[in-house]
Motif scaffolding. Structure first.
Motif, PDB file in Angstrom:
ATOM      1  N   GLY A   1     -10.933   2.462  14.760  1.00  0.00           N
ATOM      2  CA  GLY A   1     -10.519   3.009  13.484  1.00  0.00           C
ATOM      3  C   GLY A   1      -9.357   2.246  12.894  1.00  0.00           C
ATOM      4  O   GLY A   1      -9.085   1.096  13.254  1.00  0.00           O
ATOM      5  N   ASN A   2      -8.627   2.903  11.985  1.00  0.00           N
ATOM      6  CA  ASN A   2      -7.569   2.210  11.253  1.00  0.00           C
ATOM      7  C   ASN A   2      -6.250   2.091  12.016  1.00  0.00           C
ATOM      8  O   ASN A   2      -5.467   1.177  11.743  1.00  0.00           O
ATOM      9  CB  ASN A   2      -7.296   2.927   9.931  1.00  0.00           C
ATOM     10  CG  ASN A   2      -8.471   2.830   8.981  1.00  0.00           C
ATOM     11  OD1 ASN A   2      -9.260   1.886   9.054  1.00  0.00           O
ATOM     12  ND2 ASN A   2      -8.601   3.813   8.104  1.00  0.00           N
ATOM     13  N   SER A   3      -5.987   3.001  12.973  1.00  0.00           N
ATOM     14  CA  SER A   3      -4.662   2.967  13.592  1.00  0.00           C
ATOM     15  C   SER A   3      -4.662   3.198  15.091  1.00  0.00           C
ATOM     16  O   SER A   3      -3.625   3.010  15.725  1.00  0.00           O
ATOM     17  CB  SER A   3      -3.765   4.026  12.933  1.00  0.00           C
ATOM     18  OG  SER A   3      -4.328   5.319  13.120  1.00  0.00           O
TER      19      SER A   3
ATOM     20  N   SER B   1      -2.308   2.868   6.272  1.00  0.00           N
ATOM     21  CA  SER B   1      -3.610   3.529   6.091  1.00  0.00           C
ATOM     22  C   SER B   1      -3.901   3.845   4.631  1.00  0.00           C
ATOM     23  O   SER B   1      -5.047   4.147   4.279  1.00  0.00           O
ATOM     24  CB  SER B   1      -3.638   4.829   6.913  1.00  0.00           C
ATOM     25  OG  SER B   1      -2.595   5.702   6.498  1.00  0.00           O
ATOM     26  N   THR B   2      -2.883   3.755   3.779  1.00  0.00           N
ATOM     27  CA  THR B   2      -3.090   4.046   2.357  1.00  0.00           C
ATOM     28  C   THR B   2      -3.677   2.860   1.584  1.00  0.00           C
ATOM     29  O   THR B   2      -3.993   3.011   0.396  1.00  0.00           O
ATOM     30  CB  THR B   2      -1.746   4.437   1.719  1.00  0.00           C
ATOM     31  OG1 THR B   2      -0.785   3.402   1.964  1.00  0.00           O
ATOM     32  CG2 THR B   2      -1.231   5.747   2.310  1.00  0.00           C
ATOM     33  N   CYS B   3      -3.781   1.706   2.249  1.00  0.00           N
ATOM     34  CA  CYS B   3      -4.351   0.542   1.551  1.00  0.00           C
ATOM     35  C   CYS B   3      -5.804   0.819   1.194  1.00  0.00           C
ATOM     36  O   CYS B   3      -6.586   1.306   2.024  1.00  0.00           O
ATOM     37  CB  CYS B   3      -4.248  -0.707   2.415  1.00  0.00           C
ATOM     38  SG  CYS B   3      -2.557  -1.320   2.590  1.00  0.00           S
TER      39      CYS B   3
ATOM     40  N   TYR C   1     -11.293  -3.536  12.497  1.00  0.00           N
ATOM     41  CA  TYR C   1     -10.441  -3.601  13.676  1.00  0.00           C
ATOM     42  C   TYR C   1     -11.329  -3.694  14.914  1.00  0.00           C
ATOM     43  O   TYR C   1     -12.256  -2.899  15.090  1.00  0.00           O
ATOM     44  CB  TYR C   1      -9.553  -2.353  13.775  1.00  0.00           C
ATOM     45  CG  TYR C   1      -8.647  -2.135  12.579  1.00  0.00           C
ATOM     46  CD1 TYR C   1      -7.367  -2.645  12.552  1.00  0.00           C
ATOM     47  CD2 TYR C   1      -9.096  -1.421  11.467  1.00  0.00           C
ATOM     48  CE1 TYR C   1      -6.531  -2.449  11.460  1.00  0.00           C
ATOM     49  CE2 TYR C   1      -8.285  -1.214  10.363  1.00  0.00           C
ATOM     50  CZ  TYR C   1      -7.010  -1.728  10.368  1.00  0.00           C
ATOM     51  OH  TYR C   1      -6.190  -1.535   9.274  1.00  0.00           O
TER      52      TYR C   1
ATOM     53  N   CYS D   1       0.827  -1.218   0.000  1.00  0.00           N
ATOM     54  CA  CYS D   1       0.000   0.000   0.000  1.00  0.00           C
ATOM     55  C   CYS D   1       0.859   1.266   0.000  1.00  0.00           C
ATOM     56  O   CYS D   1       0.580   2.230   0.712  1.00  0.00           O
ATOM     57  CB  CYS D   1      -0.946   0.003   1.184  1.00  0.00           C
ATOM     58  SG  CYS D   1      -2.030  -1.442   1.248  1.00  0.00           S
TER      59      CYS D   1
ATOM     60  N   THR E   1       0.612  -0.865  14.279  1.00  0.00           N
ATOM     61  CA  THR E   1       1.177  -0.739  12.939  1.00  0.00           C
ATOM     62  C   THR E   1       1.112  -2.097  12.271  1.00  0.00           C
ATOM     63  O   THR E   1       0.889  -3.123  12.917  1.00  0.00           O
ATOM     64  CB  THR E   1       2.645  -0.271  12.991  1.00  0.00           C
ATOM     65  OG1 THR E   1       3.416  -1.231  13.725  1.00  0.00           O
ATOM     66  CG2 THR E   1       2.769   1.093  13.633  1.00  0.00           C
TER      67      THR E   1
END
Length: 797
Positions: free
Chosen positions: A374-376, A344-346, A352, A282, A340
């Motif tokens: 969320g994502n992270s 996040s660009t994927c 999650y 990504c 990690t």
């Protein structure tokens, strides 16, 4: 060539001198010659006197061995391998040192290091090259205008042909003229000619082979993603010659990253193909390619292509961490979890979930509450007990990554690092600490800025360097030891900035100017975090045309007094704040010194005011005293009478005289009119001793004493008539009556016939002659009686 011309130059010089020998001329020839760098030259000096000479080059005497005397009038100087760009040679008389003549030798060089390339005007077309571009080097004199010409010859065109013209050291042939002048399939020669007003020079002839200087057109590139990496395809020319290509790629991020390249050899007509592996999931990469014939220069890089790589499931390495905040009032602790592994660009969709499990209640098969995140990052609340947080990542309802982290109890005894030291330099923070006594497997360092941006890094050493930080930003850093699948307690370092800013803005707040001094004060306003600490201040000041002076002040003060200034003069002043990170400066302030010292003026005003007040006070006192003197009550003889009053006894045992203002007595009872012919000594109070000689008596007449009129019971008009004469004439007659020889004062007796008053007699005892008591005259005014009557009235009331 120049060596062959030298004798001829000498002969020409000598013949020209002999030709005018009747003129007896002295000179140096040749005059200001231009020669090629590294060549030889001979200079002839013709003397007018039969004397020895010597030569100088740039004011330095030349060795005599380089000079050859032809006869008494001619001397030849030989200079070999002359490399000076410009030099002056002078001929001097030996005896006197006088200058006979001189010349300036200048050099030029020929073009060298020629390189040529066969290229295309249109990179989208193939076939025969269209352009010939040549470059060369040439040391030139900037004062001379030089024109260059590229000459070419080949076995097809034996005679030299002009390819192009230029005034710089590069030249490109015109479009569609190259194939008519050189052999594209073979070799050809190139020569560069340089022309100026003073010289003409040719370069050495350089031979080129077409295939060795043929720069082929740039490739056409195509890039696609695949599960294993990125597939790169490109196409080249239709030529069957062997060529080699190079693929270049790099990751696109905010900062500069290194570039990678892959080399591949193939036929130019073959379609290039290569798979680039081991790329980050990504992430965005750029690709380009270039090719070249054997021993020929590289083509231009192809147009750049950009691509986003896909997620490789096997490369996902999930790493979970947490940051524990201080307990709140109700006992809960806020835990910020972060991880990690999946960029996040994927573009794929991931789920999650955070699962919070108390350590004391961990039982297999029990369902615990899950939280979608969320994502992270994700925030959860825990109590004072120990917990384990589990993160699960799923894609298309399939779990493919999972990790957990331990949250210790608030009062659990666990290892903890100590003595954290932090330093910063050029945007990099270095951290070191002392390891705990218990063995640990590593350390986790998390650093936060703005309270919501979290970063973390793992290390096995007791020191770490934090890079890629935001510039001039404060960070809160926590170090936590790791051991046996658990974590110890974190230790937080003092807040530190990645880089310290300059000091805040300096502003002059006030300037108080005097005649020979001025007081300057200023403020420093720090608006942003990480501003540098002021070390000292420097105050600069000067007049309009005077020297600039300065005075240093330590950082604890923000004011200074400027001394030894010139009165009535305008000054410029500004303040610099000096810090270790830089310097800031205030705007300039103008002020004017006073003509005189304001303190002196103030003192004069105060003294003058005091003097005026003293003068006014003295005048007021004098006026009051004068007014009192003018208004002092003087007895009016017209309203008073005379009586004889016995003075106080001066002998031992004297008794005090009774005062007038006894409320129970009337003053008229003890006042005797002036008509009495004598006075008797009043009786003494009991206890008082008397020295009066009683056997000596003297008769006298006692007038009738009229009691004082009752003013209170009388009609006011009658009282007024009694106290004051009816007319001025009456008062005057009473005062100036000649019949009253003893006193001019008015009698206070009643209006009784004098015959009746004289008929009354009285005796008085005569005193001893040596002890006779003299009479005292007493003045009595009516206001005394009025005051006494008032007091009597008040007493009676």
């Amino acid at each position: 060539m120049h060596l062959l011309l030298a004798p001829f130059i000498i002969l020409v010089g000598i013949s020209s001198i002999c030709k005018g020998e009747h003129e007896s001329r002295c000179n140096v020839v040749p005059t200001d010659p231009y020669i090629e760098v590294g060549s030889d030259i001979k200079i002839v000096c013709h003397t007018c006197v039969n004397d020895k000479i010597y030569w100088t080059l740039q004011n330095r005497e030349i060795d005599e061995t380089l000079s050859n005397i032809i006869n008494s009038s001619y001397t030849v100087l030989s200079l070999r391998n002359f490399t000076e760009h410009s030099a002056t040679v002078v001929c001097h008389e030996k005896a006197t040192g006088d200058i006979i003549g001189g010349t300036t030798i200048k050099t030029y060089s020929k073009p060298s290091k020629i390189s040529c390339i066969l290229d295309y005007d249109n990179q989208n077309e193939t076939g025969v090259p269209e352009l010939l571009t040549c470059n060369w080097e040439h040391q030139i004199n900037p004062s001379k205008e030089i024109y260059y010409t590229v000459l070419s010859s080949s076995w097809l065109h034996p005679s030299q042909s002009e390819i192009c013209h230029s005034q710089i050291t590069t030249c490109t042939s015109e479009y569609q003229t190259i194939s008519d002048k050189i052999s594209i399939l073979g070799s050809f020669n190139v020569t560069v000619r340089a022309n100026s007003s003073a010289f003409e020079a040719y370069s050495e002839t350089q031979e080129f082979t077409s295939y060795q200087i043929w720069k082929i057109v740039r490739p056409k590139l195509d890039v696609t993603t695949c599960p294993d990496g990125v597939l790169v395809n490109w196409t080249q020319t239709d030529s069957s010659a062997e060529c080699h290509c190079q693929v270049k790629y790099n990751k696109v991020v905010n900062v500069r990253t290194p570039e990678w390249s892959i080399d591949k050899t193939l036929n130019c007509s073959e379609r290039g193909k290569i798979i680039v592996k081991n790329l980050e999931s990504c992430s965005t990469y750029t690709f380009s390619v270039r090719c070249a014939l054997e021993e020929a220069p590289w083509s231009d890089w192809s147009l750049e292509k950009r691509v986003l790589t896909k997620l490789n499931m096997t490369d996902v390495k999930l790493r979970l961490w947490r940051n524990i905040a201080e307990p709140e009032k109700h006992g809960l602790r806020k835990v910020h979890t972060m991880w990690t592994g999946i960029p996040s660009t994927c573009q794929d969709t991931f789920t999650y979930r955070i699962k919070l499990i108390p350590s004391k209640q961990k039982v297999t098969g029990v369902n615990y509450t899950e939280t979608l995140c969320g994502n992270s990052s994700c925030d959860v609340d825990v109590n004072q007990d120990a917990h384990r947080i589990i993160l699960t990542v799923s894609h298309n309802d399939a779990v493919f990554a999972e990790d957990s982290v331990y949250v210790p109890a608030a009062r659990e005894s666990l290892p903890q690092v100590t003595d954290i030291q932090t330093t910063t330099l050029e945007g990099v923070i270095e951290i070191s600490w002392k390891a705990p006594v218990q063995p640990v497997s590593g350390y986790m360092i998390d650093y936060i800025h703005n309270g919501n941006q979290y970063y973390w890094k793992e290390s096995t050493n007791t020191n770490v360097t934090l890079t890629d930080l935001l510039d001039k930003t404060p960070y809160n850093i926590t170090v936590t030891p790791l051991f046996d699948g658990k974590t110890g307690h974190g230790t937080q370092a003092l807040q530190i900035c990645s880089r310290v800013r300059d000091t805040g803005n300096v502003t002059i707040s006030d300037v108080q100017a005097y005649d020979k001094s001025a007081s300057v004060s200023w403020d420093v306003k720090t608006r942003e975090a990480c501003s540098g600490v002021v070390v000292r201040y420097i105050v600069f000041y000067n007049t309009q045309q005077g020297l600039q002076l300065n005075v240093s002040v330590d950082r604890t003060r923000q004011f200074v007094s400027l001394k030894d200034l010139t009165p009535d003069t305008q000054y410029h002043v500004y303040v610099q704040a000096i810090a270790l990170t830089g310097t800031t400066q205030s705007s300039e302030w103008l002020f004017m010194t006073k003509r005189f010292d304001p303190k002196l003026i103030t003192a004069l005003l105060v003294c003058g005011s005091i003097a005026v007040l003293l003068v006014l006070s003295l005048g007021l006192c004098c006026a009051v005293q004068w007014k009192k003197f003018k208004e002092k009550p003087v007895p009016n003889p017209g309203f008073s009478s005379v009586a004889l009053w016995s003075p106080a006894n001066h002998q031992e045992g004297t008794c005090p005289v009774e005062p007038f203002n006894k409320p129970h007595e009337s003053h008229f009872d003890i006042v005797y009119p002036e008509e009495l012919e004598g006075m008797t000594t009043p009786s003494l109070p009991p206890g008082c001793k008397s020295n009066i000689v009683r056997d000596q008596t003297e008769e006298y007449t006692v007038p009738d004493v009229v009691p004082a009129p009752d003013l209170q019971n009388k009609d006011p008009r009658e009282s007024e008539d009694m106290l004051h004469p009816s007319s001025p004439e009456e008062a005057t007659a009473l005062l100036l009556s000649e019949s009253n020889q003893s006193s001019p004062y008015r009698s206070q007796s009643s209006k009784e016939d004098p015959a009746q008053r004289t008929s009354k007699q009285s005796k008085r005892a005569a005193l001893n002659q040596e002890e006779k008591t003299t009479s005292a005259t007493v003045y009595v005014t009516l206001d005394m009686f009025e005051q006494d009557n008032g007091q009597s009235t008040e007493t009676e009331t």
